[in-house]
Structures are given as C-alpha cells and as structure tokens.
Design an enzyme around this catalytic site. Structure first.
Site, PDB file in Angstrom:
ATOM      1  N   ASN A 158      37.138  55.568  56.992  1.00 48.19           N
ATOM      2  CA  ASN A 158      36.952  55.726  55.794  1.00 48.19           C
ATOM      3  C   ASN A 158      38.499  56.075  55.101  1.00 48.19           C
ATOM      4  OD1 ASN A 158      36.589  56.505  53.211  1.00 48.19           O
ATOM      5  ND2 ASN A 158      34.584  56.772  53.562  1.00 48.19           N
ATOM      6  N   GLU A 215      27.177  56.235  65.614  1.00 48.41           N
ATOM      7  CA  GLU A 215      26.802  57.224  64.723  1.00 48.41           C
ATOM      8  C   GLU A 215      25.384  57.618  65.304  1.00 48.41           C
ATOM      9  OE1 GLU A 215      28.684  57.661  61.482  1.00 48.41           O
ATOM     10  OE2 GLU A 215      27.372  59.122  60.439  1.00 48.41           O
ATOM     11  N   ASP A 219      31.988  64.846  58.656  1.00 46.87           N
ATOM     12  CA  ASP A 219      30.810  64.080  58.371  1.00 46.87           C
ATOM     13  C   ASP A 219      30.425  64.723  57.059  1.00 46.87           C
ATOM     14  OD1 ASP A 219      29.366  61.871  59.392  1.00 46.87           O
ATOM     15  OD2 ASP A 219      27.548  63.251  59.276  1.00 46.87           O
TER      16      ASP A 219
HETATM   17  P1  ITT Z   1      33.609  57.774  59.066  1.00 45.11           P
HETATM   18  O1  ITT Z   1      32.172  58.382  59.776  1.00 45.11           O
HETATM   19  O2  ITT Z   1      34.258  56.816  59.928  1.00 45.11           O
HETATM   20  O3  ITT Z   1      34.566  59.051  58.793  1.00 45.11           O
HETATM   21  P2  ITT Z   1      31.807  57.255  56.746  1.00 45.11           P
HETATM   22  O4  ITT Z   1      32.263  56.433  55.556  1.00 45.11           O
HETATM   23  O5  ITT Z   1      30.792  56.883  57.622  1.00 45.11           O
HETATM   24  O6  ITT Z   1      33.600  57.310  57.714  1.00 45.11           O
HETATM   25  P3  ITT Z   1      30.613  59.578  56.355  1.00 45.11           P
HETATM   26  O7  ITT Z   1      29.631  59.543  57.355  1.00 45.11           O
HETATM   27  O8  ITT Z   1      31.263  60.844  56.352  1.00 45.11           O
HETATM   28  O9  ITT Z   1      32.023  58.525  56.386  1.00 45.11           O
HETATM   29  O10 ITT Z   1      30.071  59.540  54.785  1.00 45.11           O
HETATM   30  C1  ITT Z   1      28.789  58.904  54.449  1.00 45.11           C
HETATM   31  C2  ITT Z   1      28.673  58.278  53.343  1.00 45.11           C
HETATM   32  O11 ITT Z   1      29.173  59.289  52.320  1.00 45.11           O
HETATM   33  C3  ITT Z   1      29.482  57.103  53.342  1.00 45.11           C
HETATM   34  O12 ITT Z   1      28.903  56.089  52.582  1.00 45.11           O
HETATM   35  C4  ITT Z   1      30.822  57.540  52.378  1.00 45.11           C
HETATM   36  O13 ITT Z   1      31.466  56.608  51.645  1.00 45.11           O
HETATM   37  C5  ITT Z   1      30.037  58.629  51.394  1.00 45.11           C
HETATM   38  N1  ITT Z   1      30.918  59.703  51.235  1.00 45.11           N
HETATM   39  C6  ITT Z   1      31.644  60.712  52.087  1.00 45.11           C
HETATM   40  N2  ITT Z   1      32.260  61.545  51.201  1.00 45.11           N
HETATM   41  C7  ITT Z   1      32.354  61.115  49.954  1.00 45.11           C
HETATM   42  C8  ITT Z   1      33.141  61.492  48.893  1.00 45.11           C
HETATM   43  O14 ITT Z   1      33.885  62.546  49.049  1.00 45.11           O
HETATM   44  N3  ITT Z   1      32.893  60.899  47.752  1.00 45.11           N
HETATM   45  C9  ITT Z   1      32.037  59.734  47.748  1.00 45.11           C
HETATM   46  N4  ITT Z   1      31.351  59.299  48.650  1.00 45.11           N
HETATM   47  C10 ITT Z   1      31.535  60.008  50.009  1.00 45.11           C
END
Ligand code: ITT
Length: 221
Positions: free
Chosen positions: A11, A41, A76
C-alpha cells in the site's frame, strides 16, 4: 549510517506515511517488495495476529542486500464501525475492495439526524493499527487508535482507502482525542482525512500513534 527499516506493504499510502514518520526519527525506510501472489492475508480475529503473520512471511523474503542490523516493519490497520459491531475491522481490505466507501456510506445512511453532534456519535468509528517490528531476532508491537466518525458523504482529495469518509475526533492541547462533538485545539473542522493535508492526518492518525508507541520502546537512531 542510519539503520534501514524494510516495510512489507503493498500500500503506497501506508508506505509514504510510515516513511514520513520514521525519517523524522532518523531511520531510512525502504519497501520490502515481494512477488505478487506469494503472500497471504491470514483469516485472523485480531490485527495483532495478522501483523505477526506478516512478520513471519516477511522473514522468508528478505532482499539480498538485507544487513544484520536492518529491521523489518509490517503494519495492519482496519476501520471499526460501532453501529456495525466493529465491522469491517480485520476484513477492511476485503470490504474496501468490494463495496468500497460508497457501500459503507449506504450501510449507514439511516444513522443521521439534523443535530451534527448526535449524528457524529451515531456514526462513531475508529481506525486501529498494529505495527510490528522485527529487530535482532525479536518482534515488538505498537498499537494506535484514532477515534472519529463516518461522514455522510465522501470527501476526496488526498489520502487513500477509507480516508475520504473518516472524520477524526478533535484533539486536546496534549494531542489526546476528545469524545465526538467536543471541540479541541486541533481539529480538521469536520473534514475527512481525505480532505486534509497528509501532515494534518499524521497528527491524528492511528498509524502515527502505532509507530510512536512502537519506536518509543527503542533507543533513538
Ligand atoms: P498491506 O497489507 O500490503 O500493508 P493493505 O492495503 O492490505 O496493505 P491493511 O490490511 O493494513 O493494508 O488495511 C486494510 C484496509 O484499510 C485497506 O483497504 C486500506 O486501504 C485501509 N486503510 C488502512 N489504513 C488506512 C488509513 O490510514 N486511511 C484509510 N484507509 C486505510
């Protein structure tokens, strides 16, 4: 030379925010890139379990230039909506990629009143993040929470993921969050994370708080 932190994430928004936070502490952050489809995941009930699984997976995919003093970071995060008993929580990625922000707003459509304070508390939610760091063979964890509420409509501009629909609670002078409807010295003035500058989000965010909590446990770089 400053220690390198390899952040396993796909991300770009998370990478940029962690990079900003940690470079100010003297660390160099590099993305740990793993071939698509190799990582999974886990179906876990807590962010902590997911973070620990990501650390174990990251250790199987270290880059050839990883040096013994380097560290591995994973994180996460999830959006927990009170009126939905904490959903989407650990299912945030799936929900974001399926119904998205428009779907969440539709699910909460009925939870609105004329009074902005009661509207905010009916739509209360929080972002939570667990950051995990692998260093010298040990795993350390940090947690961050950002309380707020879900907007009635999306406010795009900056940010990523659920940022366009999340309005954080104001903060007091010590940067502690207040309960919904209370005015504090730090405020986005009703704007979502998607409608404010990334430096403003950083002051409020679950990610900054999780990283701060984690890196407070380490000697400074
Ligand atoms: P990685 O696991 O590869 O790090 P991911 O996008 O799957 O990336 P997460 O599992 O941590 O990351 O995030 C779960 C969802 O929440 C994902 O759709 C993110 O875009 C969203 N998210 C996480 N942090 C956020 C933030 O600070 N602002 C807005 N959305 C967020």
């Amino acid at each position: 030379m400053s220690p390198t932190i390899w952040f396993l994430t796909s991300n770009a928004g998370k990478l940029a925010e962690a990079g900003n936070h940690l470079s100010a502490l003297g660390y160099e952050v590099k993305q740990l890139v793993v071939q698509e489809g190799v990582l999974y995941e886990p179906q876990a009930e807590t962010l902590e379990e997911v973070a620990k699984s990501k650390i174990s997976q990251a250790r199987q995919h270290l880059p050839s230039n990883f040096s013994p003093s380097d560290m591995i970071l994973v994180e996460d995060a999830g959006l927990f909506i009170d009126a939905l008993d904490g959903f989407p929580g650990v299912y945030s990625s799936y929900v974001y990629s399926t119904i998205g922000n428009a779907g969440i707003i539709r699910l909460l459509n009925h939870l609105t009143t004329e009074d902005p304070v009661s509207s905010a508390s009916l739509r209360s939610a929080r972002f939570m993040a667990v950051a995990a760091l692998w260093r010298d063979g040990e795993v350390m964890l940090g947690e961050g929470i950002c309380p707020g509420h879900i907007a009635t409509k999306s406010m795009d501009g900056q940010g990523f993921g659920f940022d366009p629909i999340f309005i954080p609670c104001d903060l007091d002078d010590n940067l502690n969050p207040l309960s919904p409807g209370n005015y504090g010295s730090h405020s986005t003035h009703g704007k979502t994370f998607g409608a404010v500058d990334s430096a403003v989000k950083q002051k409020f965010s679950h990610r900054s708080r999780a990283l701060q909590n984690l890196f407070n446990q380490l000697p400074s770089a």
